[in-house]
Design a protein around this motif. Sequence first.
Motif, PDB file in Angstrom:
ATOM      1  N   ASP A 142      21.712  54.475 -24.704  1.00  0.00           N
ATOM      2  CA  ASP A 142      20.272  54.684 -24.721  1.00  0.00           C
ATOM      3  C   ASP A 142      19.804  53.996 -26.066  1.00  0.00           C
ATOM      4  O   ASP A 142      19.807  54.589 -27.177  1.00  0.00           O
ATOM      5  N   SER A 143      19.209  52.954 -26.221  1.00  0.00           N
ATOM      6  CA  SER A 143      19.066  52.190 -27.625  1.00  0.00           C
ATOM      7  C   SER A 143      17.671  52.879 -27.816  1.00  0.00           C
ATOM      8  O   SER A 143      17.693  52.668 -29.461  1.00  0.00           O
ATOM      9  N   VAL A 144      16.840  53.220 -27.320  1.00  0.00           N
ATOM     10  CA  VAL A 144      15.775  54.112 -27.923  1.00  0.00           C
ATOM     11  C   VAL A 144      16.260  55.184 -28.546  1.00  0.00           C
ATOM     12  O   VAL A 144      15.769  55.495 -29.744  1.00  0.00           O
ATOM     13  N   LEU A 145      16.993  55.875 -28.069  1.00  0.00           N
ATOM     14  CA  LEU A 145      17.408  57.295 -28.728  1.00  0.00           C
ATOM     15  C   LEU A 145      18.355  56.850 -29.935  1.00  0.00           C
ATOM     16  O   LEU A 145      18.189  57.508 -30.883  1.00  0.00           O
ATOM     17  N   LEU A 146      18.892  55.847 -29.891  1.00  0.00           N
ATOM     18  CA  LEU A 146      19.989  55.382 -31.023  1.00  0.00           C
ATOM     19  C   LEU A 146      19.079  55.061 -32.048  1.00  0.00           C
ATOM     20  O   LEU A 146      19.153  55.454 -33.228  1.00  0.00           O
ATOM     21  N   ARG A 147      17.869  54.290 -31.760  1.00  0.00           N
ATOM     22  CA  ARG A 147      17.109  53.950 -32.968  1.00  0.00           C
ATOM     23  C   ARG A 147      16.179  55.055 -33.362  1.00  0.00           C
ATOM     24  O   ARG A 147      16.061  55.144 -34.799  1.00  0.00           O
ATOM     25  N   LYS A 148      16.045  56.230 -32.841  1.00  0.00           N
ATOM     26  CA  LYS A 148      15.279  57.342 -33.291  1.00  0.00           C
ATOM     27  C   LYS A 148      16.260  58.311 -34.237  1.00  0.00           C
ATOM     28  O   LYS A 148      15.856  58.411 -35.165  1.00  0.00           O
ATOM     29  N   ILE A 149      17.199  58.039 -33.808  1.00  0.00           N
ATOM     30  CA  ILE A 149      18.283  58.894 -34.790  1.00  0.00           C
ATOM     31  C   ILE A 149      18.839  58.127 -35.892  1.00  0.00           C
ATOM     32  O   ILE A 149      18.791  58.804 -36.993  1.00  0.00           O
ATOM     33  N   VAL A 150      18.784  56.679 -35.902  1.00  0.00           N
ATOM     34  CA  VAL A 150      18.773  55.840 -37.160  1.00  0.00           C
ATOM     35  C   VAL A 150      17.830  56.207 -38.201  1.00  0.00           C
ATOM     36  O   VAL A 150      17.901  56.408 -39.320  1.00  0.00           O
ATOM     37  N   LEU A 151      16.508  56.167 -37.444  1.00  0.00           N
ATOM     38  CA  LEU A 151      15.144  56.459 -38.223  1.00  0.00           C
ATOM     39  C   LEU A 151      15.371  57.730 -38.814  1.00  0.00           C
ATOM     40  O   LEU A 151      14.775  58.104 -40.125  1.00  0.00           O
ATOM     41  N   GLU A 154      16.661  42.724 -40.549  1.00  0.00           N
ATOM     42  CA  GLU A 154      16.436  42.945 -39.187  1.00  0.00           C
ATOM     43  C   GLU A 154      17.623  42.346 -38.217  1.00  0.00           C
ATOM     44  O   GLU A 154      18.047  43.174 -37.559  1.00  0.00           O
ATOM     45  N   GLY A 155      18.085  41.233 -38.693  1.00  0.00           N
ATOM     46  CA  GLY A 155      19.138  40.771 -38.138  1.00  0.00           C
ATOM     47  C   GLY A 155      20.526  41.714 -38.073  1.00  0.00           C
ATOM     48  O   GLY A 155      21.074  41.479 -37.180  1.00  0.00           O
ATOM     49  N   ILE A 156      20.443  42.029 -39.441  1.00  0.00           N
ATOM     50  CA  ILE A 156      21.902  42.936 -39.618  1.00  0.00           C
ATOM     51  C   ILE A 156      22.092  44.232 -38.804  1.00  0.00           C
ATOM     52  O   ILE A 156      22.700  44.427 -38.160  1.00  0.00           O
ATOM     53  N   TYR A 157      20.593  44.718 -39.001  1.00  0.00           N
ATOM     54  CA  TYR A 157      20.287  46.004 -38.135  1.00  0.00           C
ATOM     55  C   TYR A 157      20.793  45.731 -36.580  1.00  0.00           C
ATOM     56  O   TYR A 157      21.506  46.348 -35.987  1.00  0.00           O
ATOM     57  N   SER A 158      19.923  44.838 -35.885  1.00  0.00           N
ATOM     58  CA  SER A 158      20.323  44.344 -34.633  1.00  0.00           C
ATOM     59  C   SER A 158      21.771  44.016 -34.368  1.00  0.00           C
ATOM     60  O   SER A 158      22.159  44.487 -33.037  1.00  0.00           O
ATOM     61  N   THR A 159      22.446  43.420 -35.043  1.00  0.00           N
ATOM     62  CA  THR A 159      23.732  43.032 -34.869  1.00  0.00           C
ATOM     63  C   THR A 159      24.726  44.145 -34.832  1.00  0.00           C
ATOM     64  O   THR A 159      25.526  44.451 -33.847  1.00  0.00           O
ATOM     65  N   VAL A 160      24.370  44.998 -35.711  1.00  0.00           N
ATOM     66  CA  VAL A 160      25.329  46.440 -35.750  1.00  0.00           C
ATOM     67  C   VAL A 160      24.690  47.319 -34.502  1.00  0.00           C
ATOM     68  O   VAL A 160      25.599  47.649 -33.978  1.00  0.00           O
ATOM     69  N   VAL A 161      23.701  47.404 -34.396  1.00  0.00           N
ATOM     70  CA  VAL A 161      23.356  48.382 -33.129  1.00  0.00           C
ATOM     71  C   VAL A 161      23.489  47.792 -31.812  1.00  0.00           C
ATOM     72  O   VAL A 161      24.227  48.269 -31.080  1.00  0.00           O
ATOM     73  N   VAL A 162      23.388  46.300 -31.811  1.00  0.00           N
ATOM     74  CA  VAL A 162      23.362  45.884 -30.263  1.00  0.00           C
ATOM     75  C   VAL A 162      24.869  45.277 -30.121  1.00  0.00           C
ATOM     76  O   VAL A 162      25.444  45.868 -29.273  1.00  0.00           O
ATOM     77  N   ARG A 163      25.405  44.710 -31.011  1.00  0.00           N
ATOM     78  CA  ARG A 163      26.766  44.115 -30.717  1.00  0.00           C
ATOM     79  C   ARG A 163      28.025  45.142 -31.196  1.00  0.00           C
ATOM     80  O   ARG A 163      28.723  45.459 -30.264  1.00  0.00           O
ATOM     81  N   ASP A 164      27.768  45.904 -32.386  1.00  0.00           N
ATOM     82  CA  ASP A 164      28.825  46.866 -32.701  1.00  0.00           C
ATOM     83  C   ASP A 164      28.720  48.072 -31.850  1.00  0.00           C
ATOM     84  O   ASP A 164      29.698  48.840 -32.087  1.00  0.00           O
ATOM     85  N   ILE A 165      27.818  48.296 -31.596  1.00  0.00           N
ATOM     86  CA  ILE A 165      27.555  49.871 -30.850  1.00  0.00           C
ATOM     87  C   ILE A 165      27.298  49.796 -29.386  1.00  0.00           C
ATOM     88  O   ILE A 165      28.183  50.170 -28.662  1.00  0.00           O
ATOM     89  N   LEU A 166      26.162  49.121 -28.957  1.00  0.00           N
ATOM     90  CA  LEU A 166      26.019  49.317 -27.372  1.00  0.00           C
ATOM     91  C   LEU A 166      27.031  48.292 -26.784  1.00  0.00           C
ATOM     92  O   LEU A 166      27.535  48.782 -25.655  1.00  0.00           O
ATOM     93  N   GLU A 167      27.058  47.137 -27.055  1.00  0.00           N
ATOM     94  CA  GLU A 167      28.245  46.364 -26.474  1.00  0.00           C
ATOM     95  C   GLU A 167      29.454  46.722 -26.630  1.00  0.00           C
ATOM     96  O   GLU A 167      30.349  46.708 -25.481  1.00  0.00           O
ATOM     97  N   ARG A 168      30.082  47.446 -27.599  1.00  0.00           N
ATOM     98  CA  ARG A 168      31.353  47.627 -27.786  1.00  0.00           C
ATOM     99  C   ARG A 168      31.640  48.879 -26.972  1.00  0.00           C
ATOM    100  O   ARG A 168      32.857  48.981 -26.309  1.00  0.00           O
ATOM    101  N   GLU A 169      30.559  49.573 -26.818  1.00  0.00           N
ATOM    102  CA  GLU A 169      30.793  50.633 -25.779  1.00  0.00           C
ATOM    103  C   GLU A 169      30.980  50.168 -24.212  1.00  0.00           C
ATOM    104  O   GLU A 169      31.742  50.853 -23.474  1.00  0.00           O
ATOM    105  N   LYS A 170      30.188  49.492 -24.117  1.00  0.00           N
ATOM    106  CA  LYS A 170      30.440  48.558 -22.633  1.00  0.00           C
ATOM    107  C   LYS A 170      31.985  48.139 -22.436  1.00  0.00           C
ATOM    108  O   LYS A 170      32.651  48.362 -21.512  1.00  0.00           O
TER     109      LYS A 170
END
Length: 439
Positions: free
Chosen positions: A241-250, A216-232
């Motif tokens: 959209d973190s919800v859409l991102l998770r749906k696509i991951v799933l 869970e920690g790895i997933y959160s780090t990849v999604v939050v830090r490497d994708i969402l934060e990097r875009e900013k």
Amino acid sequence: MTEPRELKKRDRYLEKLIGFQDTEPVKVITGIRRCGKSSLLKLMIRHLKESGIRPEQIVEMNFESHDFYKMTSDELYHYVKDRVIPDRRMYLFFDELQRIDAWEDAVNAFRVDFNCDIYITGSNAHLLSSEYATYLSGRCVEIRMLPLSFREFLSFHDFEVREVSSALGGTRRQAFDKNGERYDLREVFDAYMRFGGMPGIADIGLDQEKALSLLEGIYSTVVVRDILEREKRRGQRQITDSVLLRKIVLFLADNIGSSISASSIGRTLMNEGLLEDEKRKGTPSTHTVQAYINALLESYFFYEIRRFDIKGKAYLRTLAKYYIVDIGLRNYLLGFRNRDSGHAIENVVYFELLRRGYDVAIGKVGSSEVDFIATTADDKKYIQVTESMQSEDTRRRELAPLQKIRDNYEKIVLSLEPGFDSSYDGIRSLNLIDWLLDD
């Protein structure tokens, strides 16, 4: 960099690094977070010290550390310059360097100004994007790192494989733990398929609750830090959209090994009511979904595999397939289940082929498909993957596409239950676990 409790061997990658030691190219180690890149730098530093390099010739910086967190490119340059020893070769190690804006300027200056050998890690393919290529075109070599192979999993979890006498005569392999307890190899392979190959799991043991917490920690780090934060940081607003991102991951995790497109993902998510948030108006555009997929590919969370027309000898633009970098991450996302274990072992074979240095494509032959065409400069293999070859129907289905291929390259079916026949019309039937061990 914090010292791990024990540095476990990753010989395949360390030998590559040593092979490039003291050559001009910048060594760039890429891969998903927590797959062992920092430890590989430590292993390389240890090798240097053991071969006579003095500690003061080595500069190592981890940009996840608070010490360097807000450092600028200029500050990085002066930090290193202050530590350079005149008339000595320096060895520079930069972990997660993509966190520094304009880091390319500093690295290029090091190459020009100092007698140095440079090693970099990064958890995002943006590190090797066009901006970087402009600065260091032809002057860097990428070493792609993956989570543990099955062989490495055995080693990290202190299993030893030995040949033991078989009741049928001859020998067979079994795994022994550090206490001498004996396990069937299939049992240990099932553990690999459950927990996956993230190296950190070896530190906490094969405990499901702890493993899920780590994943869970790895997933959160990849999604939050490497994708969402990097875009900013890049000033882009595509991936917001973190919800859409998770749906696509799933969705991608649930459909590994299946032919899919960005437009089909958008439609499916809408049809299944997964995007029925009141704020949403209609289906997300294909362009938007593709942007999210590209972000997941850039972070090494998923890998895309293209289809190749064997007779036409050309790549096809239609419908790619995706595989998840670690089967343990898939189990964290979707829960543990057996209903699509065939696709799960296909996932394992795909990444093992990458580890062994093959370029991998899906083979199209007429209306049939071969799971993998694996090629190197001087080798090619056609590979089918299935759970069992024991039923006549399965054998017919798996062999048919291979039988349509008229060239003389090796054709293999990998399965957990190969049956008694080792070959069908020159097509080899191999035990998947033996194949994973016999690198």
